[in-house]
Design an enzyme around this catalytic site. Structure first.
Site, PDB file in Angstrom:
ATOM      1  N   THR B  93      47.024  48.022  44.496  1.00 34.24           N
ATOM      2  CA  THR B  93      47.200  46.846  43.642  1.00 34.24           C
ATOM      3  C   THR B  93      47.511  47.324  42.235  1.00 34.24           C
ATOM      4  OG1 THR B  93      45.708  45.482  44.953  1.00 34.24           O
ATOM      5  CG2 THR B  93      46.070  44.813  42.671  1.00 34.24           C
ATOM      6  N   LYS B 168      49.703  39.257  44.965  1.00 28.66           N
ATOM      7  CA  LYS B 168      48.362  39.865  44.926  1.00 28.66           C
ATOM      8  C   LYS B 168      47.610  39.408  43.679  1.00 28.66           C
ATOM      9  CE  LYS B 168      44.911  42.425  46.267  1.00 28.66           C
ATOM     10  NZ  LYS B 168      44.786  43.848  46.586  1.00 28.66           N
ATOM     11  N   LYS B 236      39.853  46.359  36.972  1.00 26.76           N
ATOM     12  CA  LYS B 236      41.230  46.829  36.778  1.00 26.76           C
ATOM     13  C   LYS B 236      42.227  45.729  37.167  1.00 26.76           C
ATOM     14  CE  LYS B 236      43.040  48.884  40.198  1.00 26.76           C
ATOM     15  NZ  LYS B 236      44.253  48.720  40.993  1.00 26.76           N
TER      16      LYS B 236
END
Lengths: 291, 291
Positions: B93, B168, B236
């Site tokens: 990701t 995502k 993150k």
């Protein structure tokens, strides 16, 4: 067993249909009498009530109303007319204290109370697939199980009166927070011009999977906000829940955000009767929502 | 087809097992070489790589790493050794821009790039039931489908390179917001002393139903926070997504709350490696979380 039902709204109406189809319903009432007239017109063996006194010979009266005050008003009226040994079962979402007050009022007349809020939305009610969270004595629950089985996929005995509403409070924090998550995520998806027909099944196949996206994702992206579950009802529920969290000393910022957003929708924007998925309108660019 | 895989972590390790079981994996690499040694010891026909040069004769190299910089470092190294006509598929990701930069770097050498983040958690990877969100040319996706089919329940071609990561990002807002909702709701449930064995199935039967409650509800109520998905990785991801929202002019307060909470967990409380369900510790009474 003679069964009455008060409240023929989005949740109570389909429940009455299921009970009637099973031959388990005798009499219905509603604040607006037009719904009673309509229901009785299509169910020839079921009577229409013009007020609480008409439920006097019921063994069980089921309530589906909106506000704590409505529940207590009905309970006080029923306490005056029902026979000892009868029961009242409430499917409304109210505070734990209201459930306890209702039970205490009825107990004085020898009438049992079943605290029985539900989840599963209007489709759950229509399809007979509701989840019912029960606070009651075990023998009282046993007596109403044949009724619940006509519109519930799951009935869970959580504990004594009040524990049904406590469970519903937990449910509503989760539902409201999930709505926030889904609406913010789909607002980003719109801004990124992702294809909803591909996006929603993809999200539903992974860790983001949830009931609200499945049931409301497509309609909300088309700005169709027919209830479903109304903003005003969500706001009422979240204010009850926020009061519980405060009294327990819990700091729940996602709940506060949801309460603020539904106050914005239901009050500031005067959208009390829109579905809760209208929350996406606050999250879109220049929605200027609640912050 | 000669297939290499770099990154034998919580997600990549099980993918490598599925590929190996299907006879579709030739060589594996990992930053910590111990994992390579262990994998090769139990898969006799699969080679271990000591660096990117060992992937030079692969037709496809699959990446499963953590950070944008890791993806770009691997892509730049692979661009030097892979043959024209080969491909790199990235399951990490990262930002949309990183996916585009990776594709541009490889395109200069005639190497295709498939932007393919996944959702479904470690159990999705172990069970071969991941949801894969693909940004790629259609012919590139077609070539890797036999590989994806060994560990995916659903593969969705969202559009060109970058649209996988865009999807995502939407997924991660939803996942993080749902985590907030579930943790706040269960913190209330604990304070109300509701029985988890009754509560969780009840909630899962109604409108609060969601993947996170189903997979993490029981463990989090027992304060078991083994990943799963680590707080540091969630943080993150949320920082990437917050940057996207800012650049699009979207005001997403539930996302901001989640980012703040995971910064509290991963940084202030030094719990970067705990599962994201450890968020409940901030929501409990005197958790004093993030506000």
């Amino acid at each position: 067993m003679r069964v009455g039902l008060i409240g023929l709204g989005a949740m109570g109406g389909p429940m009455a249909q299921h009970l009637a189809a099973a031959g388990l319903l005798s009499i219905v009432g509603n604040r607006s009498l037009q719904k009673v007239t309509d229901f009785v017109a299509t169910h020839e063996r079921i009577h229409g009530a013009s007020g609480p006194q008409d439920f006097s010979n019921c063994d069980v009266v089921i309530l589906n109303v909106s506000l704590d005050a409505d529940v207590l008003q009905n309970v006080h009226a029923l306490a005056e007319v029902l026979q000892p040994g009868s029961m009242v079962m409430d499917h409304s979402t109210v505070s734990v204290q209201t459930a306890r007050d209702a039970a205490a009022c009825l107990a004085g007349k020898g009438i049992a109370f079943v605290d029985a809020p539900v989840s599963g939305g209007v489709e759950g009610s229509r399809n007979g697939k509701l989840s019912v969270m029960v606070g009651a004595e075990a023998d009282a629950l046993e007596r109403v199980m044949p009724l619940l089985n006509t519109y519930a996929a799951r009935v869970t005995h959580m504990g004594e009166v009040g524990s049904g509403q406590a469970t519903k409070a937990v449910n509503q924090i989760m539902v409201a927070g999930i709505n926030e998550a889904v609406c913010e995520a789909l607002a980003l998806a719109e801004a990124l011009q992702l294809d909803p027909a591909k996006l929603i099944p993809t999200l539903m196949s992974g860790a983001a999977s949830n009931w609200f996206l499945d049931k409301r994702g497509v309609t909300m992206l088309n700005s169709q906000f027919t209830p479903g579950f109304k903003n005003a009802h969500m706001l009422k529920d979240l204010r009850i829940v926020q009061g519980m969290a405060d009294s327990l000393g819990l700091n729940l910022p996602a709940l506060r955000q949801a309460e603020s957003d539904y106050a914005e929708l239901a009050e500031s924007r005067a959208l009390p009767d829109a579905d809760t998925s209208s929350l996406i309108s606050l999250k879109r660019k220049n929605g200027d929502g609640g912050n």
